[in-house]
Design a protein around this motif. Sequence first.
Motif, PDB file in Angstrom:
ATOM      1  N   PHE A 127      -0.444   0.625  -6.734  1.00  0.00           N
ATOM      2  CA  PHE A 127      -0.617  -0.481  -5.792  1.00  0.00           C
ATOM      3  C   PHE A 127      -1.775  -1.385  -6.185  1.00  0.00           C
ATOM      4  O   PHE A 127      -1.732  -2.594  -5.983  1.00  0.00           O
ATOM      5  CB  PHE A 127      -0.778   0.035  -4.355  1.00  0.00           C
ATOM      6  CG  PHE A 127       0.517   0.512  -3.780  1.00  0.00           C
ATOM      7  CD1 PHE A 127       1.566  -0.360  -3.561  1.00  0.00           C
ATOM      8  CD2 PHE A 127       0.700   1.845  -3.457  1.00  0.00           C
ATOM      9  CE1 PHE A 127       2.779   0.071  -3.039  1.00  0.00           C
ATOM     10  CE2 PHE A 127       1.899   2.289  -2.934  1.00  0.00           C
ATOM     11  CZ  PHE A 127       2.946   1.405  -2.727  1.00  0.00           C
ATOM     12  N   GLU A 128      -2.804  -0.791  -6.769  1.00  0.00           N
ATOM     13  CA  GLU A 128      -3.939  -1.594  -7.236  1.00  0.00           C
ATOM     14  C   GLU A 128      -3.492  -2.517  -8.365  1.00  0.00           C
ATOM     15  O   GLU A 128      -3.808  -3.713  -8.371  1.00  0.00           O
ATOM     16  CB  GLU A 128      -5.049  -0.666  -7.719  1.00  0.00           C
ATOM     17  CG  GLU A 128      -6.283  -1.368  -8.196  1.00  0.00           C
ATOM     18  CD  GLU A 128      -7.314  -0.370  -8.681  1.00  0.00           C
ATOM     19  OE1 GLU A 128      -7.583  -0.370  -9.893  1.00  0.00           O
ATOM     20  OE2 GLU A 128      -7.820   0.407  -7.849  1.00  0.00           O
ATOM     21  N   LYS A 130      -0.479  -3.570  -8.966  1.00  0.00           N
ATOM     22  CA  LYS A 130       0.427  -4.565  -8.385  1.00  0.00           C
ATOM     23  C   LYS A 130      -0.386  -5.680  -7.702  1.00  0.00           C
ATOM     24  O   LYS A 130      -0.081  -6.863  -7.841  1.00  0.00           O
ATOM     25  CB  LYS A 130       1.346  -3.882  -7.376  1.00  0.00           C
ATOM     26  CG  LYS A 130       2.468  -4.731  -6.893  1.00  0.00           C
ATOM     27  CD  LYS A 130       3.424  -3.926  -6.034  1.00  0.00           C
ATOM     28  CE  LYS A 130       4.550  -4.815  -5.557  1.00  0.00           C
ATOM     29  NZ  LYS A 130       5.513  -4.122  -4.755  1.00  0.00           N
ATOM     30  N   ALA A 131      -1.431  -5.296  -6.978  1.00  0.00           N
ATOM     31  CA  ALA A 131      -2.283  -6.285  -6.307  1.00  0.00           C
ATOM     32  C   ALA A 131      -3.023  -7.141  -7.326  1.00  0.00           C
ATOM     33  O   ALA A 131      -3.124  -8.362  -7.163  1.00  0.00           O
ATOM     34  CB  ALA A 131      -3.271  -5.580  -5.385  1.00  0.00           C
ATOM     35  N   SER A 134      -0.908  -9.850  -8.654  1.00  0.00           N
ATOM     36  CA  SER A 134      -0.516 -10.915  -7.719  1.00  0.00           C
ATOM     37  C   SER A 134      -1.638 -11.932  -7.476  1.00  0.00           C
ATOM     38  O   SER A 134      -1.411 -12.975  -6.882  1.00  0.00           O
ATOM     39  CB  SER A 134      -0.078 -10.308  -6.387  1.00  0.00           C
ATOM     40  OG  SER A 134      -1.183  -9.731  -5.732  1.00  0.00           O
ATOM     41  N   ILE A 180     -10.261  -5.148  -3.971  1.00  0.00           N
ATOM     42  CA  ILE A 180      -8.973  -4.571  -3.617  1.00  0.00           C
ATOM     43  C   ILE A 180      -9.124  -3.128  -3.144  1.00  0.00           C
ATOM     44  O   ILE A 180      -8.568  -2.731  -2.125  1.00  0.00           O
ATOM     45  CB  ILE A 180      -7.985  -4.694  -4.807  1.00  0.00           C
ATOM     46  CG1 ILE A 180      -7.625  -6.171  -4.985  1.00  0.00           C
ATOM     47  CG2 ILE A 180      -6.746  -3.849  -4.584  1.00  0.00           C
ATOM     48  CD1 ILE A 180      -6.827  -6.474  -6.225  1.00  0.00           C
ATOM     49  N   ASN A 186      -8.095 -10.167   1.791  1.00  0.00           N
ATOM     50  CA  ASN A 186      -6.673 -10.219   2.147  1.00  0.00           C
ATOM     51  C   ASN A 186      -6.135 -11.525   1.634  1.00  0.00           C
ATOM     52  O   ASN A 186      -6.828 -12.526   1.579  1.00  0.00           O
ATOM     53  CB  ASN A 186      -6.485 -10.159   3.668  1.00  0.00           C
ATOM     54  CG  ASN A 186      -6.895  -8.830   4.230  1.00  0.00           C
ATOM     55  OD1 ASN A 186      -6.493  -7.788   3.738  1.00  0.00           O
ATOM     56  ND2 ASN A 186      -7.707  -8.848   5.274  1.00  0.00           N
TER      57      ASN A 186
END
Length: 187
Positions: A127-128, A130-131, A134, A180, A186
Amino acid sequence: LYTILKMVAAECRTLPEFLQRLEILEEAVDSNQVRKSRVTLSTVHSSKGLEYDHVFVVDLFDGEFPGKQSIDGSSRGGDYEQLEEERRLFYVAMTRAKKNLYLLCPRTKNNIPVMKSLFMREMESYFEEKALKSIKRGLIIQHKAYGKGLITDLLENNGRRCIRVDFEGTTRLLDLKVCIEKGIINY
């Protein structure tokens, strides 16, 4: 059962009043009013095929989930079969949640520090990453302390990914990974 019946009957003065309370209790149970507020404790194995609104998976630390034998087998002789079976069980546990999933890892067990589960570390890493992918120049973010800001640049600083953010005229350089990991921004 006798104790429960005594509790139900405690405030009743007559037999018909007692029977009426039993009927009301039966209707509540049959209409699922009582079942909605219960807690079900289950093993991952016995939860297969079931779903719950809220699922708490506990003791997610190495040696517990995955178990010590699985970790030892995969690191010593390259026997990954047991570890992969536990990874599948972890997936089963996570997919039991319809609304909320809580993955819990204590900091210590018997006052001895424990390492977060291999499975949790893998998920966090996924998830890190992926973040991190983005985050782009021109993205508007919300920082917990500085408020709304615009990413003006992506940089490398001493091997760390950083973002330069304009917070209404004040520019700050932020370590992206830290932001993150700690949930500071956010977007």
